[in-house]
Design a protein around this motif. Sequence first.
Motif, short mmCIF file in Angstrom:
data_model
loop_
_atom_site.label_atom_id
_atom_site.label_comp_id
_atom_site.label_asym_id
_atom_site.label_seq_id
_atom_site.Cartn_x
_atom_site.Cartn_y
_atom_site.Cartn_z
N ILE A 1 7.30 -31.30 42.62
CA ILE A 1 6.39 -32.49 42.61
C ILE A 1 5.84 -32.64 41.19
CG2 ILE A 1 4.04 -33.41 43.38
CD1 ILE A 1 4.95 -32.18 46.47
N ARG A 2 5.45 -31.55 40.52
CA ARG A 2 5.04 -31.48 39.25
C ARG A 2 5.73 -32.00 38.16
NH1 ARG A 2 2.31 -26.43 40.64
NH2 ARG A 2 4.00 -25.56 39.39
N LYS A 3 7.19 -31.51 38.65
CA LYS A 3 8.30 -31.92 37.53
C LYS A 3 8.41 -33.39 37.51
CE LYS A 3 12.86 -30.72 36.46
NZ LYS A 3 14.15 -30.01 36.67
N HIS A 4 8.56 -33.92 38.72
CA HIS A 4 8.73 -35.35 39.12
C HIS A 4 7.55 -36.18 38.35
CE1 HIS A 4 10.24 -38.92 40.86
NE2 HIS A 4 8.98 -39.14 41.39
N GLU A 5 6.43 -35.79 38.74
CA GLU A 5 5.04 -36.38 38.16
C GLU A 5 5.24 -36.44 36.51
OE1 GLU A 5 1.97 -34.29 39.92
OE2 GLU A 5 1.93 -35.73 41.56
N SER A 6 5.73 -35.21 35.96
CA SER A 6 5.80 -35.23 34.45
C SER A 6 6.70 -36.17 33.99
CB SER A 6 6.00 -33.74 34.27
OG SER A 6 6.37 -33.54 32.97
N THR A 7 7.88 -36.31 34.84
CA THR A 7 8.70 -37.09 34.40
C THR A 7 8.42 -38.65 34.38
OG1 THR A 7 10.74 -35.56 34.91
CG2 THR A 7 11.36 -37.71 34.57
N MET A 8 7.89 -38.94 35.57
CA MET A 8 7.34 -40.40 35.69
C MET A 8 6.35 -40.69 34.59
SD MET A 8 9.39 -41.38 38.03
CE MET A 8 8.50 -42.87 38.50
N ALA A 9 5.68 -39.79 34.38
CA ALA A 9 4.40 -40.08 33.37
C ALA A 9 5.29 -40.09 31.95
CB ALA A 9 3.40 -38.82 33.19
N ARG A 10 5.98 -39.41 31.56
CA ARG A 10 6.78 -39.40 30.37
C ARG A 10 7.20 -40.85 30.24
NH1 ARG A 10 10.31 -35.23 30.63
NH2 ARG A 10 8.97 -33.71 31.69
N GLU A 11 7.96 -41.12 31.28
CA GLU A 11 8.73 -42.65 31.41
C GLU A 11 7.83 -43.71 31.25
OE1 GLU A 11 11.27 -42.99 34.89
OE2 GLU A 11 12.48 -41.28 34.26
N ALA A 12 6.73 -43.66 31.82
CA ALA A 12 5.66 -44.62 31.84
C ALA A 12 5.11 -44.72 30.33
CB ALA A 12 4.53 -44.34 32.67
N ILE A 13 4.94 -43.59 29.70
CA ILE A 13 4.36 -43.49 28.28
C ILE A 13 5.47 -44.13 27.63
CG2 ILE A 13 3.94 -42.34 26.34
CD1 ILE A 13 2.45 -40.09 28.43
N SER A 14 6.80 -43.84 27.57
CA SER A 14 7.72 -44.46 26.66
C SER A 14 7.99 -45.98 27.16
CB SER A 14 9.19 -43.64 26.96
OG SER A 14 9.63 -43.99 28.39
N THR A 15 7.96 -46.35 28.30
CA THR A 15 7.92 -47.73 28.63
C THR A 15 6.70 -48.40 28.06
OG1 THR A 15 8.90 -47.18 30.56
CG2 THR A 15 7.97 -49.47 30.51
N ALA A 16 5.38 -47.85 28.01
CA ALA A 16 4.32 -48.63 27.39
C ALA A 16 4.56 -48.70 25.92
CB ALA A 16 3.10 -47.83 27.95
N THR A 17 5.09 -47.39 25.28
CA THR A 17 5.14 -47.85 24.02
C THR A 17 6.17 -48.56 23.42
OG1 THR A 17 4.81 -45.60 23.92
CG2 THR A 17 5.75 -46.22 21.98
N ILE A 18 7.36 -48.69 24.20
CA ILE A 18 8.38 -49.72 24.02
C ILE A 18 7.65 -51.14 24.03
CG2 ILE A 18 10.57 -50.76 24.66
CD1 ILE A 18 11.14 -47.76 25.21
N GLU A 19 7.16 -51.25 25.19
CA GLU A 19 6.35 -52.66 25.33
C GLU A 19 5.33 -52.95 24.26
OE1 GLU A 19 4.80 -52.64 29.06
OE2 GLU A 19 6.76 -52.81 30.15
#
Length: 192
Positions: free
Chosen positions: A103-121
């Motif tokens: 669960i922690r690994k999945h949450e970490s992955t999702m957080a990284r994806e959200a940050i990269s998506t926000a950065t790209i936007e």
Amino acid sequence: MDLSRGQALNAASTAAKLVADADDTLHRSKDRERDDDFDRVKQTLDEAEKANMSTRRDLDGDRVGEIRSLLAEGGDKAVAKKFGESALVSPEAVKAKSQRAAIRKHESTMAREAISTATIENEQKTVTAAQQLSRTPLRDQAVARQLHKDGKNSRREQSAPTGQRSRTPLRDQAIERQRQKDRDREDNSLGR
């Protein structure tokens, strides 16, 4: 001579048969060894799977869920407080810890994806704004030039006596159409 030649051929064919038989025997023994190794590995895996299946059946799903939530809230101390120190090494706790790690690994992955998506936007918005800003001075200059030209043309038209026909009516119509297009573009660009 014929006899020795025949004996040589016979000896060569016998030697070839012996080599072929030895090769077959070697291959059969290697195949047997591979089969034995395979059987040993298969037996080991079957035993491990049986042990794993019995462990899965013995696990209490409710207890695993409770331990997992305690691990999320207070860690090992919370589990030890509620179930005792021995519960930390129980199969349920091991399962709960592995689930919590996933669960922690999945949450970490999702957080990284959200940050990269926000950065790209954010970068895209910055680029779009920079492009708009870079176009604005050029557009403003073009509009100013056109207004200046329109001002000169309007003075020429004003200086012409009213009621007189122009010598180039088609040209005048084309100029008027172009001015209307320019006004429409200006209105559209100012409206954006």
